[in-house]
Design a protein around this motif. Structure first.
Motif, PDB file in Angstrom:
ATOM      1  N   LEU A 175       0.841  -1.187   0.000  1.00 13.50           N
ATOM      2  CA  LEU A 175       0.000   0.000   0.000  1.00 13.50           C
ATOM      3  C   LEU A 175       0.880   1.242   0.000  1.00 13.50           C
ATOM      4  O   LEU A 175       1.839   1.331   0.778  1.00 13.50           O
ATOM      5  CB  LEU A 175      -0.899   0.015   1.240  1.00 13.50           C
ATOM      6  N   PRO A 176       0.598   2.216  -0.851  1.00 13.29           N
ATOM      7  CA  PRO A 176       1.387   3.443  -0.863  1.00 13.29           C
ATOM      8  C   PRO A 176       0.789   4.510   0.053  1.00 13.29           C
ATOM      9  O   PRO A 176      -0.423   4.555   0.267  1.00 13.29           O
ATOM     10  CB  PRO A 176       1.272   3.886  -2.324  1.00 13.29           C
ATOM     11  N   PHE A 177       1.665   5.333   0.598  1.00 15.19           N
ATOM     12  CA  PHE A 177       1.223   6.532   1.310  1.00 15.19           C
ATOM     13  C   PHE A 177       2.193   7.637   0.916  1.00 15.19           C
ATOM     14  O   PHE A 177       3.360   7.624   1.310  1.00 15.19           O
ATOM     15  CB  PHE A 177       1.207   6.320   2.822  1.00 15.19           C
ATOM     16  N   TRP A 178       1.715   8.572   0.117  1.00 12.67           N
ATOM     17  CA  TRP A 178       2.571   9.621  -0.452  1.00 12.67           C
ATOM     18  C   TRP A 178       2.644  10.821   0.476  1.00 12.67           C
ATOM     19  O   TRP A 178       1.616  11.309   0.969  1.00 12.67           O
ATOM     20  CB  TRP A 178       2.031  10.044  -1.811  1.00 12.67           C
ATOM     21  N   LEU A 179       3.879  11.310   0.699  1.00 12.79           N
ATOM     22  CA  LEU A 179       4.117  12.515   1.486  1.00 12.79           C
ATOM     23  C   LEU A 179       4.667  13.614   0.595  1.00 12.79           C
ATOM     24  O   LEU A 179       5.514  13.366  -0.266  1.00 12.79           O
ATOM     25  CB  LEU A 179       5.105  12.232   2.621  1.00 12.79           C
ATOM     26  N   VAL A 180       4.197  14.844   0.814  1.00 14.67           N
ATOM     27  CA  VAL A 180       4.623  15.977  -0.010  1.00 14.67           C
ATOM     28  C   VAL A 180       6.118  16.209   0.160  1.00 14.67           C
ATOM     29  O   VAL A 180       6.872  16.270  -0.811  1.00 14.67           O
ATOM     30  CB  VAL A 180       3.833  17.249   0.354  1.00 14.67           C
ATOM     31  N   SER A 200       3.963  16.491   7.147  1.00 11.97           N
ATOM     32  CA  SER A 200       3.948  15.148   6.570  1.00 11.97           C
ATOM     33  C   SER A 200       4.225  14.093   7.639  1.00 11.97           C
ATOM     34  O   SER A 200       3.611  13.011   7.631  1.00 11.97           O
ATOM     35  CB  SER A 200       4.987  15.044   5.450  1.00 11.97           C
ATOM     36  N   ALA A 201       5.129  14.383   8.561  1.00  7.28           N
ATOM     37  CA  ALA A 201       5.413  13.435   9.649  1.00  7.28           C
ATOM     38  C   ALA A 201       4.181  13.225  10.516  1.00  7.28           C
ATOM     39  O   ALA A 201       3.899  12.107  10.963  1.00  7.28           O
ATOM     40  CB  ALA A 201       6.582  13.944  10.490  1.00  7.28           C
ATOM     41  N   ARG A 202       3.431  14.302  10.744  1.00  5.87           N
ATOM     42  CA  ARG A 202       2.205  14.158  11.544  1.00  5.87           C
ATOM     43  C   ARG A 202       1.181  13.285  10.821  1.00  5.87           C
ATOM     44  O   ARG A 202       0.489  12.467  11.448  1.00  5.87           O
ATOM     45  CB  ARG A 202       1.612  15.541  11.848  1.00  5.87           C
ATOM     46  N   ASN A 203       1.071  13.454   9.505  1.00  5.20           N
ATOM     47  CA  ASN A 203       0.107  12.638   8.767  1.00  5.20           C
ATOM     48  C   ASN A 203       0.507  11.167   8.730  1.00  5.20           C
ATOM     49  O   ASN A 203      -0.344  10.283   8.832  1.00  5.20           O
ATOM     50  CB  ASN A 203      -0.060  13.184   7.343  1.00  5.20           C
ATOM     51  N   LEU A 204       1.800  10.907   8.587  1.00  4.77           N
ATOM     52  CA  LEU A 204       2.245   9.515   8.621  1.00  4.77           C
ATOM     53  C   LEU A 204       1.997   8.912  10.002  1.00  4.77           C
ATOM     54  O   LEU A 204       1.530   7.763  10.115  1.00  4.77           O
ATOM     55  CB  LEU A 204       3.726   9.416   8.248  1.00  4.77           C
ATOM     56  N   THR A 205       2.298   9.658  11.042  1.00  4.29           N
ATOM     57  CA  THR A 205       2.045   9.174  12.401  1.00  4.29           C
ATOM     58  C   THR A 205       0.562   8.884  12.600  1.00  4.29           C
ATOM     59  O   THR A 205       0.180   7.871  13.202  1.00  4.29           O
ATOM     60  CB  THR A 205       2.526  10.214  13.422  1.00  4.29           C
TER      61      THR A 205
END
Length: 471
Positions: free
Chosen positions: A343-348, A354-359
């Motif tokens: 599964l992909p999760f793209w960060l800008v 971006s770190a908060r969204n991944l967390t």
């Protein structure tokens, strides 16, 4: 990849993402965002240089794609549009996307086996000896280039973007001009007419993110700063982090002093200029296509939506997705990601938002068997950039096999060899486990259903054709 026409930067989001998706539709991995074998071979050598030399090599390498002011007046939008469209196989497709650059969208289009055409691309213009921290000089000195670009084509808007935080090294040698199509280029129009039969679906992905700008004319804007690690308040009013950043790079300034913004405009790189909608709607009506528009404000909102949509697709195909691949800006490979059953999760960018969204994703999802995280190196410890060791900590808590993918943590964010290592490292994952069967493409019907089912959860709002809304 054939040589790019003058006036479009291959190292930027639009060209690189088209390259990644085009490679996938051709059945190939995306191994070179630069598209230059010579530059790719030199990257590991550049990585061995001392810090100062590495930074200048990065700046000079980027400057090779910049054009001069005289060439800006001859910018050929049609040649660029045709070159972008030619990245894709010549065949019929059930759908196509047009609109904002977005890495999560690239994965969705790859799953559907369909192309995407960007509204925006970067045209870098040479400006040697520039001071990245002097925004007023950037606005003043860029006048001739802006006027030349505006004169080149009446269908475009020119967004002069000046970001000393994230583009510091490049701004030493060039200025950034984001070109947005306000009417569809003929090269794109011809590609769509050739590739989409009657009844096909034309999706328009619309990032509504806006940014304070200085309006220079009806089709020209000066944008200081950009979406990323620093806040808008820090760009325009300064603060402790800005003061520390400027001192670190030997500047006598304690804050930036940009021109006062007097308007809001679509964010230069990610935002969508609504003027393009008229020509897309007219073309869809003429060709008898379904037109589906979907809007979202934050680019990474689509990352959450894509994650949920592709997980359902995998499960419907009998694939259990226990592998997470975290992309970073232009470091993405939809072909290899799919063949890993990941599964992909793209960060800008590699910044705090971006770190908060991944967390947030990892806390919601729990644990994965494998996590691969790419880190895009832009060359500076900018305001809001998260160090490699912190990224490693974020993913380590969610997997017993969490790796930085093709990253030299000691050299990040000046690890420029990652541009050629990231895909090699991802491909090695495939040798460690059985190759996953190719799933059947994600259908238009399934994608539409996902828009309606998951979109509102992440601020992704879809507009279906009226007849379908009634039914």
């Amino acid at each position: 990849m054939s040589s790019a026409p003058r006036g479009i930067a291959r190292f930027d989001s639009a060209a690189a993402m088209v390259g990644a998706l085009g490679a996938c539709l051709h059945g190939k991995p995306f191994s070179s965002p630069s598209g230059s074998p010579l530059l790719d071979r030199s990257m590991p050598l550049i990585n061995l240089l001392p810090r100062f030399a590495r930074e200048w090599a990065y700046s000079i390498g980027g400057a090779t794609e910049a054009i001069g002011e005289r060439a800006a007046r001859r910018l050929d939008i049609e040649t660029i549009a045709t070159w972008l469209a030619d990245r894709y196989p010549r065949r019929q497709y059930p759908a196509a996307f047009v609109g904002s650059s977005n890495g999560a969208l690239v994965h969705l289009a790859a799953a559907m086996g369909v192309p995407w055409l960007p509204q925006t691309f970067l045209c870098p213009v040479r400006a040697p000896g520039s001071d990245p921290d002097d925004a007023a000089a950037g606005l003043r000195d860029g006048r001739h280039a802006r006027e030349a670009l505006l004169a080149a084509d009446g269908r475009i808007a020119v967004h002069h973007m000046h970001d000393p935080n994230q583009d510091r090294l490049m701004l030493r040698t060039m200025s950034y001009y984001r070109i947005k199509q306000r009417a569809l280029a003929l090269g794109f129009r011809e590609f769509l007419l050739r590739s989409l039969p009657a009844g096909a679906t034309l999706y328009v992905d619309i990032c509504t993110l806006q940014w304070p700008v200085t309006r220079i004319g009806e089709r020209a804007f000066f944008q200081f700063g950009a979406a990323g690690g620093a806040t808008r308040e820090e760009y325009f009013s300064g603060g402790p982090r800005v003061r520390e950043y400027l001192a670190r790079y030997g500047s006598a300034r304690t804050r930036w002093d940009p021109p006062s913004p007097d308007a809001l405009a679509p964010e230069a790189e990610w935002g969508f200029d609504m003027s393009l909608l008229d020509s897309l709607r007219a073309l869809a009506q003429q060709a008898d296509w379904r037109l589906v528009e979907f809007r979202f404000e934050e680019p990474e909102s689509l990352s959450f939506f894509a994650f949920d949509t592709l997980r359902e697709w995998y499960c419907d195909e009998g694939i259990e997705p226990w592998h997470l691949v975290v992309d970073s800006f232009v470091l993405l490979d939809p072909y290899t990601t799919m063949h890993l059953g990941a599964l992909p999760f793209w960060l800008v960018f590699c910044t705090e938002p971006s770190a908060r969204n991944l967390t947030r994703l990892l806390q919601r999802e729990g644990r994965f068997e494998h996590i691969d995280l790419m880190l895009f190196s832009h060359g500076t410890e900018g305001v809001g950039v998260v160090p490699a060791r912190e990224w490693q900590t974020i993913i380590a808590s969610s997997s017993p096999d969490a790796r930085l993918c093709g990253v030299d943590a000691k050299r990040f964010p000046r690890d420029f060899a990652t541009f050629v290592r990231f895909d090699e490292a991802l491909a090695r994952r495939g040798s460690e486990r059985p190759r996953m069967p190719s799933p059947a493409p994600l259908t238009v019907q399934a994608f539409d259903a996902a828009l309606l089912r998951h979109g509102s959860r992440y601020g992704v709002a879809a507009t279906l054709p009226r007849a379908e809304q009634v039914s």
